[in-house]
Write a protein that holds these residues in place. Sequence first.
Motif, PDB file in Angstrom:
ATOM      1  N   GLN A 298       0.845  -1.210   0.000  1.00 26.44           N
ATOM      2  CA  GLN A 298       0.000   0.000   0.000  1.00 26.44           C
ATOM      3  C   GLN A 298       0.870   1.246   0.000  1.00 26.44           C
TER       4      GLN A 298
ATOM      5  N   GLN B 216      -3.635  -9.219  -3.214  1.00 21.05           N
ATOM      6  CA  GLN B 216      -2.905  -9.969  -2.203  1.00 21.05           C
ATOM      7  C   GLN B 216      -3.545 -11.321  -1.961  1.00 21.05           C
TER       8      GLN B 216
ATOM      9  N   LYS C 139       1.697   7.712 -11.149  1.00 20.52           N
ATOM     10  CA  LYS C 139       1.583   6.418 -11.832  1.00 20.52           C
ATOM     11  C   LYS C 139       0.358   5.658 -11.352  1.00 20.52           C
ATOM     12  N   ARG C 140      -0.243   4.884 -12.250  1.00 14.71           N
ATOM     13  CA  ARG C 140      -1.409   4.068 -11.932  1.00 14.71           C
ATOM     14  C   ARG C 140      -0.999   2.623 -11.711  1.00 14.71           C
ATOM     15  N   ALA C 141      -1.704   1.963 -10.794  1.00 10.96           N
ATOM     16  CA  ALA C 141      -1.320   0.591 -10.478  1.00 10.96           C
ATOM     17  C   ALA C 141      -2.519  -0.221 -10.021  1.00 10.96           C
ATOM     18  N   ALA C 142      -2.305  -1.514  -9.883  1.00 14.33           N
ATOM     19  CA  ALA C 142      -3.323  -2.417  -9.325  1.00 14.33           C
ATOM     20  C   ALA C 142      -2.649  -3.282  -8.274  1.00 14.33           C
ATOM     21  N   GLN C 143      -3.274  -3.373  -7.102  1.00 14.32           N
ATOM     22  CA  GLN C 143      -2.698  -4.163  -6.017  1.00 14.32           C
ATOM     23  C   GLN C 143      -3.631  -5.299  -5.641  1.00 14.32           C
TER      24      GLN C 143
ATOM     25  N   PHE D 112       2.296   1.644  -3.418  1.00 10.66           N
ATOM     26  CA  PHE D 112       1.196   2.117  -4.286  1.00 10.66           C
ATOM     27  C   PHE D 112       1.042   3.630  -4.122  1.00 10.66           C
TER      28      PHE D 112
END
Lengths: 183, 380
Positions: A24, A41, A35-39, A27
């Motif tokens: 997190q 778990q 920047k764009r992201a996807a997390q 991120f």
Amino acid sequence: MTGMERTEIRLAGSGGQGLILGMQILFRALGLEGKRAAQSQSYEPTSRGGYCYSDLILASDPSDYPLVTGLDMIAALSQVGIDRSLPFIKPGALVIVDERLVETPPTGPFKLHVLPLSQRAAAIGSPRIANIIALGALARLSGVCGKDSLETAVCLETPPKFAELNIAAVRAGFAIERLAPAG
Amino acid sequence: MSSSLHSLQGNKACALAAIAAGCRFFAGYPITPSSEIAEQMSRDLPRVDGVFVQMEDEIASLAAVIGASLGGSKAMTATSGPGFSLMQENLGFAAMTEVPCVIINVMRGGPSTGMPTKPAQGDIMQARWGTHGDHPIIVVAPASVQEVYAETIRAFNLSERFRVPVVVLYDQIIAHLIETVELPPKGSIHTVERKWASGTEEGFKPYAETDDLVPVMARPGDGHRLHVTGLTHTEDGFPTQKPDLAAHALNRILDKIERNRAEIDKVEQIETKDAGTVIVAVGIAARAARRAVQMLRSEGIRAGLVRPVTLWPFPDEALRAATANARAVLVPEMNAGQLIHEVQRVVGGSAKVAGLNRVDGEPIPPAAIAQKVRELVADE
């Protein structure tokens, strides 16, 4: 393959090591850099002590597949964490493992760094910041995000009373030369 | 004000969107992997003078939602497979009595309690046909956190517009995925309110037919006489078993969806224009398929993707058009084969239809979809 930028990052270890929080923070740091992201778990009934990981996909296309297809970089804080992630590691990937918690470092066609993350954490003041030191080392070795962003993000994502400790952890991670084990 | 970027979890985005859409009542029973929606609503609803109630079970949850909606509130509940099963009776009641409501169903491994923390797409048919009898329903199937936000708002709008229960259907992966989301500025969100009855209370008929087949609703306290029953009813709301009236009543609630498809349908198409192989998928399977299409295109294989965003009613026309020149159609889905039956019905014999199924609680990776397409192309 597609001409679009995509970087796959994993923090792996055992439940309770702050791997999801760590991701997190990364991120957030990447967000600060626009920047764009996807997390995602692991999400299973076993949390503390069992195999746990958190993944971050950094992609220029926000609709891209948000799960791991081949890891570009990984930091592992336990043996099970690295062992179970091994099939997903791309050739040439950056692999960081903790010197003490990963007794048998992996072998393969990747750039392996065995670092005293947990020892350094204990020396700074808490074994619980090994995740942040790992993040710092990961960022320093990969260049995925800057130190300033990570320091800001760690303060935004954690309680203020731990800010000093967490910033020290980021800095310890970035000071990778001093982290490298002797020999 | 411009929109802003946030990192949001799918379930949290759902709750934020519901409130932005005007939802002011939530009744539910927490269940993995949907619980974060209830958690978020319990925090946020009181701040907007809304009501959150944790009910004794899912039967009561949807019952309370229906009651709140009849009372004038936009209302919703959230659940997963086992809870969705319990809701089916009241879902049919809402469809029959034309009470707007939104039901979030986050799919996990089934049947029964199955695998609570694992993703699946096993409720695709249940979402359409879970309750008994011919009934109208709309089901939307978002495939990203951004789309969970947008489709939850659209679900409320469609529900209010057509007085129909709307199910927002997504899987555990989308529910717990955290993605960068662009939230629209406050005040820019398009929301729809149900048509309220106006004018005289004398002779008011709660189910009087209108041009668009959607009756107006009586606002509580306005003095309109109202009777609500799950029994087949006439325009006055009271039961009937007269064949002509009964047929008319049922056909109207079915036709109000069919005749207004232009307002309801939503399909995303990627590279379908010249596609020799068309993939049909929803949710996380569609995200994988999208990447598979990119992989295949880079190899020179003409693959395309049809992704129903409004899953039910099923986009027959769009799919027929997209597969007109296709030799093969592939349906990857995280179940033993549900969506494929709809695809076969639409595509008929014009193309070979194959499935790619997974029921082990793991997602279908892009590489597996790409490989299956290569095999289909090689077989031609």
